[in-house]
Scaffold this motif. Structure first.
Motif, PDB file in Angstrom:
ATOM      1  N   GLU A  21      12.730 -16.936  43.122  1.00  0.00           N
ATOM      2  CA  GLU A  21      12.975 -17.631  41.860  1.00  0.00           C
ATOM      3  C   GLU A  21      14.430 -17.498  41.422  1.00  0.00           C
ATOM      4  O   GLU A  21      15.024 -18.448  40.907  1.00  0.00           O
ATOM      5  N   THR A  26      15.950 -20.123  38.575  1.00  0.00           N
ATOM      6  CA  THR A  26      15.055 -19.952  37.441  1.00  0.00           C
ATOM      7  C   THR A  26      15.644 -18.925  36.485  1.00  0.00           C
ATOM      8  O   THR A  26      16.168 -17.904  36.904  1.00  0.00           O
ATOM      9  N   PHE A  42       7.013 -22.628  35.899  1.00  0.00           N
ATOM     10  CA  PHE A  42       7.013 -21.263  36.426  1.00  0.00           C
ATOM     11  C   PHE A  42       5.598 -20.684  36.375  1.00  0.00           C
ATOM     12  O   PHE A  42       5.132 -20.047  37.328  1.00  0.00           O
TER      13      PHE A  42
END
Length: 377
Positions: A21, A26, A42
């Motif tokens: 991630e 992210t 997510f």
């Protein structure tokens, strides 16, 4: 809870996922992200790994892995500052509450959607005049043909402007004992008569809301549990809300940031000792929290121990922010580079007034602890 080969393997899998991630950009790493990091995509990626609804039975789309495995996952997510607020309430308490008290129709409708990261919940408990004294709620539910009409206003309803449903505590009957005559309802947040007004945090973020119920029609099938059992149900639900790792790991990304800064320089013995003292307190409260997870796993009452975790944990959260600032004085700056120590420090400071308020004020919790100890003596 003892770390096993399976939980160590699971912890490693979550860390690998979080590394992926970070590589994809992210937003990770900021304090209090379980509260403000609303990212449904997510949440769905987590659900795709089987890490949402882990404690729910497989027949309802859950992982059937219990609370111990769930704790491993959320510890890693909180330590990384992952954006988990979209599914947080649904996974933490709405799902277990529906599993415990819901009709079979409610379980079939909501639990698979929660576990898939497709259905998000808010909490409709607190009110302006009630605060942490939930027995004083004024939101009313009146009988109408085919269901109920809810009227009242809730406050501090996180995510009501973006989530799908809220579990609302309302008064359905009058009794001398204020704890009687309360019931819970599953309310569609897009139903006619539902209205939200934003409450902005000191950071300017919109997480909480005024949540107005202006004669909202709720069908009979959305009464959660038995009419009049709301107090018993909500106190059990609060054990999930008050005892989790979010009560002592919200500021952990700040501690990680501090440690990185100290590694870059030559940390003094005093700095090392003070950092060690903070880590020791976190580990002690973690043991208390794991004890609550064990109790929930065994379906034993955990409200007193959960209140203790929340009281000790959230006091530590606030004290940690100021102790970190004393260990390594810097100017807190929300405009600093995201992920930097000044950036983390700024957000932790601005969020710190809420640590001992959300989930029930610590003053109320100490009353719960005292009464619980009196019952045991």
């Amino acid at each position: 809870m003892t770390e096993t080969t399976d939980t160590r393997k699971l912890r490693g899998e979550v860390r690998d996922f979080l590394a992926e991630e970070r590589a994809r950009g992210t937003a990770l790493g900021r304090p209090d992200s379980w509260l403000t990091g609303w990212d449904p995509d997510f949440s769905r990626r987590l659900a795709g790994r089987g890490w949402v609804g882990m404690a729910l039975p497989p027949r309802y789309g859950g992982g059937g892995r219990g609370f111990a495995a769930r704790v491993v996952v959320i510890e890693e997510l909180l330590a990384a500052g992952a954006p988990v607020s979209a599914h947080w309430v649904a996974d933490r308490q709405a799902g277990p509450s529906i599993l415990a008290h819901g009709t079979e129709e409610q379980k079939q409708r909501f639990l698979p959607a929660i576990a898939a990261g497709r259905c998000f919940f808010s909490i409709g408990m607190s009110e302006q005049e009630a605060g942490s004294d939930l027995a004083n709620v004024r939101t009313r539910a009146e009988r109408v043909p085919g269901g109920w009409r809810l009227t009242g206003t809730k406050k501090w309803t996180g995510g009501a402007h973006v989530n799908d449903y809220a579990i609302v505590l309302a008064r359905t009957g009058e009794h001398e004992d204020r704890h009687q005559g309360l019931s819970q309802f599953i309310v569609d947040l897009r139903a006619p008569g539902v209205r939200t007004e934003p409450i902005h945090l000191l950071t300017g973020e919109h997480t909480f809301n005024w949540f107005h119920l202006d004669g909202v029609e709720v069908p009979d099938g959305m009464l959660l549990g038995q009419e009049g059992d709301g107090w018993k149900q909500v106190t059990g639900e609060l054990a999930f809300e008050r005892s989790g790792p979010e009560r002592y790991l919200s500021t952990f990304p700040l501690l990680v940031s501090l440690t990185r800064e100290l590694r870059r320089g030559a940390a003094t013995p005093d700095q090392q000792a003070r950092l060690g003292a903070l880590l020791a307190r976190i580990l002690a409260i973690r043991q208390l929290s794991l004890g609550v997870a064990d109790a929930l796993e065994a379906n034993r009452p955990a409200d007193v121990r959960a209140a203790l975790v929340k009281d000790l944990g959230t006091r530590l959260e606030g004290e940690l922010v100021h102790e970190v600032r004393r260990i390594l004085p810097r100017t807190a700056d929300t405009g600093a580079t995201p992920g930097s120590y000044p950036h983390h420090l700024a957000y932790a400071l601005l969020h710190s007034p809420g640590y001992t308020l959300r989930g029930g004020t610590n003053e109320i919790l100490r009353g719960i602890i005292t009464r619980g100890l009196e019952r045991q003596s």
